[in-house]
Write a protein that holds these residues in place. Structure first.
Motif, PDB file in Angstrom:
ATOM      1  N   ILE B 104       0.868  -1.182   0.000  1.00  0.00           N
ATOM      2  CA  ILE B 104       0.000   0.000   0.000  1.00  0.00           C
ATOM      3  C   ILE B 104       0.898   1.224   0.000  1.00  0.00           C
ATOM      4  N   VAL B 105       0.805   2.020  -1.047  1.00  0.00           N
ATOM      5  CA  VAL B 105       1.713   3.161  -1.168  1.00  0.00           C
ATOM      6  C   VAL B 105       0.927   4.466  -1.191  1.00  0.00           C
ATOM      7  N   LEU B 106       1.415   5.429  -0.470  1.00  0.00           N
ATOM      8  CA  LEU B 106       0.893   6.783  -0.667  1.00  0.00           C
ATOM      9  C   LEU B 106       2.099   7.700  -0.849  1.00  0.00           C
ATOM     10  N   ASP B 107       2.138   8.369  -2.003  1.00  0.00           N
ATOM     11  CA  ASP B 107       3.281   9.245  -2.246  1.00  0.00           C
ATOM     12  C   ASP B 107       2.896  10.713  -2.023  1.00  0.00           C
ATOM     13  N   LYS B 108       3.862  11.587  -2.142  1.00  0.00           N
ATOM     14  CA  LYS B 108       3.667  13.038  -1.954  1.00  0.00           C
ATOM     15  C   LYS B 108       3.041  13.367  -0.608  1.00  0.00           C
ATOM     16  N   THR B 117      -4.005  16.342   4.797  1.00  0.00           N
ATOM     17  CA  THR B 117      -3.688  15.041   5.384  1.00  0.00           C
ATOM     18  C   THR B 117      -2.531  15.153   6.374  1.00  0.00           C
ATOM     19  N   THR B 118      -2.616  14.405   7.461  1.00  0.00           N
ATOM     20  CA  THR B 118      -1.455  14.314   8.338  1.00  0.00           C
ATOM     21  C   THR B 118      -0.906  12.897   8.278  1.00  0.00           C
ATOM     22  N   PRO B 120      -0.192  10.794  10.746  1.00  0.00           N
ATOM     23  CA  PRO B 120      -0.957   9.820  11.537  1.00  0.00           C
ATOM     24  C   PRO B 120      -2.261   9.390  10.843  1.00  0.00           C
ATOM     25  N   ASP B 121      -2.908  10.316  10.111  1.00  0.00           N
ATOM     26  CA  ASP B 121      -4.109   9.936   9.349  1.00  0.00           C
ATOM     27  C   ASP B 121      -3.786   8.847   8.335  1.00  0.00           C
ATOM     28  N   VAL B 122      -2.678   9.058   7.620  1.00  0.00           N
ATOM     29  CA  VAL B 122      -2.289   8.099   6.585  1.00  0.00           C
ATOM     30  C   VAL B 122      -1.985   6.745   7.219  1.00  0.00           C
ATOM     31  N   ASP B 125      -5.154   5.065   8.148  1.00  0.00           N
ATOM     32  CA  ASP B 125      -5.808   4.522   6.956  1.00  0.00           C
ATOM     33  C   ASP B 125      -5.169   3.207   6.527  1.00  0.00           C
ATOM     34  N   MET B 126      -3.834   3.189   6.534  1.00  0.00           N
ATOM     35  CA  MET B 126      -3.133   1.994   6.063  1.00  0.00           C
ATOM     36  C   MET B 126      -3.384   0.807   6.998  1.00  0.00           C
ATOM     37  N   ASP B 128      -5.982   0.457   8.886  1.00  0.00           N
ATOM     38  CA  ASP B 128      -7.383   0.112   8.668  1.00  0.00           C
ATOM     39  C   ASP B 128      -7.539  -0.790   7.454  1.00  0.00           C
ATOM     40  N   GLN B 129      -6.668  -0.552   6.496  1.00  0.00           N
ATOM     41  CA  GLN B 129      -6.723  -1.319   5.253  1.00  0.00           C
ATOM     42  C   GLN B 129      -6.039  -2.679   5.409  1.00  0.00           C
TER      43      GLN B 129
END
Lengths: 354, 437
Positions: B104-108, B117-118, B120-122, B125-126, B128-129
């Motif tokens: 699971i990748v989130l860039d930028k 977005t912060t 800790p939010d990301v 989410d990860m 949770d996923q």
């Protein structure tokens, strides 16, 4: 009833069109459209745990939009609102960095100073406009850059972390000065309360007071308002000040309630986005709240596109942009139609009245 | 009427600006791995912290639903820092025999690109996923990942390039027992970069395109400088005091218009001042791109990019080589330990595999010669690398003075890991800021 249908037509038609275009785009890039839209919903308002995240974006957007209602009513484009948010954040950061005391006192002081910084930054284009006739769009944009530059200077220079010079941000503020939250969540009831109060106050001010009425007169026809004895310059400056105060409060919320430090992008583009919110709301204060919520949901929810569907994160931005564009195009079309109808009606009455 | 039309125009402009902002910074390029030059194999015996071959133990049971969350500060295709991490994530998946979808990748993830977005939010989410381990891959993520690690104490996390798990470090977080650190000993790679620059320069004017100022970036600038001086003296036969070496900092790891200096602009300033080799310390490849344009126009300008093994592909005709990270082997170890339930947080500062600097299974940092490196320079460089490998060449030994003239290392004193990690100043002789001005 008919009136409501007419009012809802623009948002509904444009959202439907935008969704259709988004659908097409997603099909083109080989992503499942329904799933994508579901993810945006699910990542913003559709899940209890994400609602606070959405509200966190909603608060500054709504505050800035509420402020812009006032300047728009006075017939001015306070596009510098973005910079006023930055200045508010700087003021608030100054208070929590330099003052020490009971959290309640310091936080209230931060709000007051944040609002004052916002007012100060808004009065500059206001003064230039009323005194020298400098258009507030130009001075406003310039002041956005200046505010950003001041923030960057403080973050890299005097407020930098020990041994570090980075635009990444200042040290975190002391935790006791963060806006109070409910439970373990980052949900700041205070920030939401402030935003709701701002929207209601502005709505009441604009619709139910003599001030609002006169401000509208200034906005509609500056010259006749002046001839009627309204101190137009004072009214215009007060509109700038009010917008600046709300923007400054938005900046304070961003600093104390969201980032918990000063970062260069503290204003998060919410000021610019708020201009769109207000235009879509047709300059009606109460409408800014749901429209801002829609934008906040799009912003926050689209993160899921990258996370869950592996869609390139820039595509999420493209989808947002398309939504905005469609809403504007349909809105403009509707406005033009209304105007044409109005003109036709006008010609008809003039002809009839002889 | 006129005002209305002006307003409509402005709205459209704003809308277009929003769209442009959304899709402006993505070059959408796809990349092929490792064709950026010829492999440099150093002879010599491994000395410090050389990696041992890592492959997923064949008898290990990898659950099908094992997922890795990876958070990148820049675009995943930046041909630099972030792409190196992203490909390490793919490497882990490959070694574990899992599909890419389990990464699971989130860039930028930075406040300018994702203001709503912060970190800790990301992370939330990860998790949770279904993410079983989180990699936060930037120095910039310190506050966020420490906060997230506190919020989710049962989820193992890695903060790359950080020091929160270093018991003897300055910023040890004893209570965050689920947060480890991984970093490569890039100072070796940077010394090699400095050597290649010194062996190539015709003007004796070297420059360093710096990101922001902190312990890590000062350490790396100093390493380039030391490598350059050594090679200028010992292979090029010059007087190292004739070398000029200037660093300019843009303010962040990559260009954020309005908030940082423009790296292309800074490179132009370097070139205008007579520099012919620009060593890059930022996450992206602007310096190399500019050098490539100069080479195409027939000018003798070179650059050394950074971070990503295939970075030279951006402008091979101007590329002297690239010091890069292989995060894969260390990330794989973490993933395997998490699967086995045996992960304990640690501060890992992994070194090169001197036996094979470009072995993707064993080395944490590497170096590829670039196409633009002359043959005789390549020979000297190989000699230099062999010297580093055998320990015959140790650049981090006193006497070395700080920029302000104070002593960093006394005569014969070897730098400890602590001294190296927490580099407080640039070295004497380097032009540029050591700290916030």
């Amino acid at each position: 009833m008919n009136d409501l249908v007419r009012r809802l037509r623009v948002p509904v038609v444009s959202v439907v069109l935008a969704l259709a275009a988004t659908w097409l785009l997603l099909v083109v890039v080989d992503a499942p459209p329904l799933d994508a839209l579901w993810q945006i919903w699910n990542g913003s308002l559709g899940r209890l745990s994400k609602i606070p995240d959405t509200l966190i974006a909603w608060v500054p957007l709504t505050l800035a939009a509420a402020g812009l209602i006032v300047t728009f009513q006075a017939g001015m484009w306070n596009i510098g609102v973005e910079g006023q948010i930055v200045m508010g954040a700087i003021g608030a950061a100054f208070v929590v960095r330099e003052l020490s005391g009971p959290p309640a006192v310091v936080i209230v002081a931060a709000f007051v100073v944040g609002a004052l910084f916002g007012i100060f930054w808004a009065l500059i284009p206001g003064y230039l406009r009323t005194r020298f006739g400098v258009h507030e769009i130009f001075s406003g944009v310039a002041l956005v850059f200046v505010a950003s530059a001041i923030a960057v200077y403080l973050i890299i220079g005097p407020w930098s972390r020990t041994g570090v010079a980075s635009t990444s941000g200042t040290d975190l503020f002391e935790e006791r000065y963060w806006l109070p939250t409910v439970g373990a969540d980052e949900y700041s009831w205070l920030a939401i309360l402030v935003a709701v109060a701002a929207v209601v106050a502005i709505a009441v001010l604009m619709r139910g007071t003599r001030y609002g009425l006169r401000l509208k007169a200034v906005g509609k026809n500056h010259h006749s308002a002046f001839l009627m004895g309204i101190p137009t310059n004072a009214y215009m400056l007060s509109a700038f000040a009010m917008c600046g105060a709300l923007a400054g409060i938005a900046g304070t919320v961003q600093a104390l309630g969201f980032h918990h430090k000063l970062v260069p992008s503290i204003s998060g583009n919410y000021g610019f986005l708020a201009i769109l919110v207000v235009l879509l709301a047709g300059f009606r204060a109460l409408w800014t709240a749901p429209i801002a919520l829609f934008f906040a949901a799009m912003l926050v929810g689209s993160t899921q596109l990258s996370l869950r569907l592996g869609i390139d994160s820039s595509l999420a931005g493209v989808i947002q942009g398309m939504l905005v564009l469609f809403i504007l195009v349909v809105g403009a079309w509707q406005a033009q139609r209304t105007r044409r109808l109005a003109r036709r009606a006008e010609t008809a009455t003039t002809a009839g009245g002889g | 009427m006129k005002g209305r039309r002006g307003a409509a125009l402005l709205i459209l402009l704003v809308a277009f600006a929003l769209i442009a902002a959304a899709c402006g910074d993505d070059d959408g390029g796809t990349t092929t791995a490792a064709d950026g030059g010829t492999a440099t194999t150093a002879a010599g015996t491994p000395t410090t912290a050389a990696g041992t071959a890592t492959t997923a133990a064949p008898d290990m049971m990898v659950p099908d639903d094992f997922q890795v969350g990876m958070i990148l500060v820049g675009p995943q295709n930046d041909r630099g820092w972030s792409q190196a991490h992203y490909e390490a994530g793919l490497y882990v998946m490959e070694k574990l025999g899992l599909p890419e979808a389990n990464l699971i990748v989130l860039d930028k993830v930075n406040t300018a690109d994702r203001p709503e977005t912060t970190l800790p939010d990301v992370v939330a989410d990860m998790i949770d996923q279904g993410a079983d381990v989180i990699f936060a891959t930037s120095d910039d993520m310190r506050d966020g990942i420490e906060q997230a690690a506190g919020q989710f104490p049962d989820v193992p996390m890695i903060w790359s390039s950080g020091d929160s798990a270093w018991v003897d470090g300055k910023a040890y977080k004893a209570d965050l027992s689920n947060l480890g650190n991984i970093m490569g000993r890039m100072y070796y790679g940077k010394a090699i970069a400095g050597c290649a620059a010194a062996l190539t320069t015709q003007t004796g004017n070297l420059t360093y395109l710096g990101p922001l100022i902190n312990d890590e970036t000062r350490r790396l600038v100093n390493s380039v400088y030391l490598g350059a001086r050594y090679c200028y003296e010992n292979y090029a036969g010059g007087d190292p005091d004739d070398l000029s070496f200037e660093v300019k900092w843009i303010g962040f790891w990559f260009n954020i218009p309005g908030f940082t200096l423009d790296p292309t602009q800074v490179t132009n300033e370097f070139l205008a001042a007579g520099s012919d080799v620009v060593v890059s310390g930022i996450d992206t490849t602007e310096a190399l791109v500019r050098a490539g344009q100069e080479q195409d126009a027939g000018n003798a300008i070179w650059a050394v990019p950074y971070d990503y093994e295939d970075a030279c592909a951006e402008a091979p005709e101007a590329c002297l080589g690239v010091p890069y990270f292989h995060w894969g082997p260390e990330y794989l170890k973490v993933a395997e330990d998490v699967i086995a339930g045996s992960y304990t947080r640690d501060f890992v500062w992994a070194g090169p595999d001197w036996g094979d600097l470009n072995n993707r299974d064993t080395t944490a940092i590497g170096w590829y010669d670039g196409d633009a490196l002359a043959a005789d320079a390549a020979g000297s460089l190989a000699e230099f690398i062999a010297g580093l490998a055998s320990g015959e060449i140790d650049l981090w030994v006193g006497p070395l003075n700080n920029q302000d003239g104070s002593v960093w290392l006394g005569d014969g004193e070897k730098a400890t890991d602590f001294q190296l990690w927490y580099t407080e100043q640039l070295l004497e002789g380097i032009v540029g800021a050591s700290a916030a001005e």
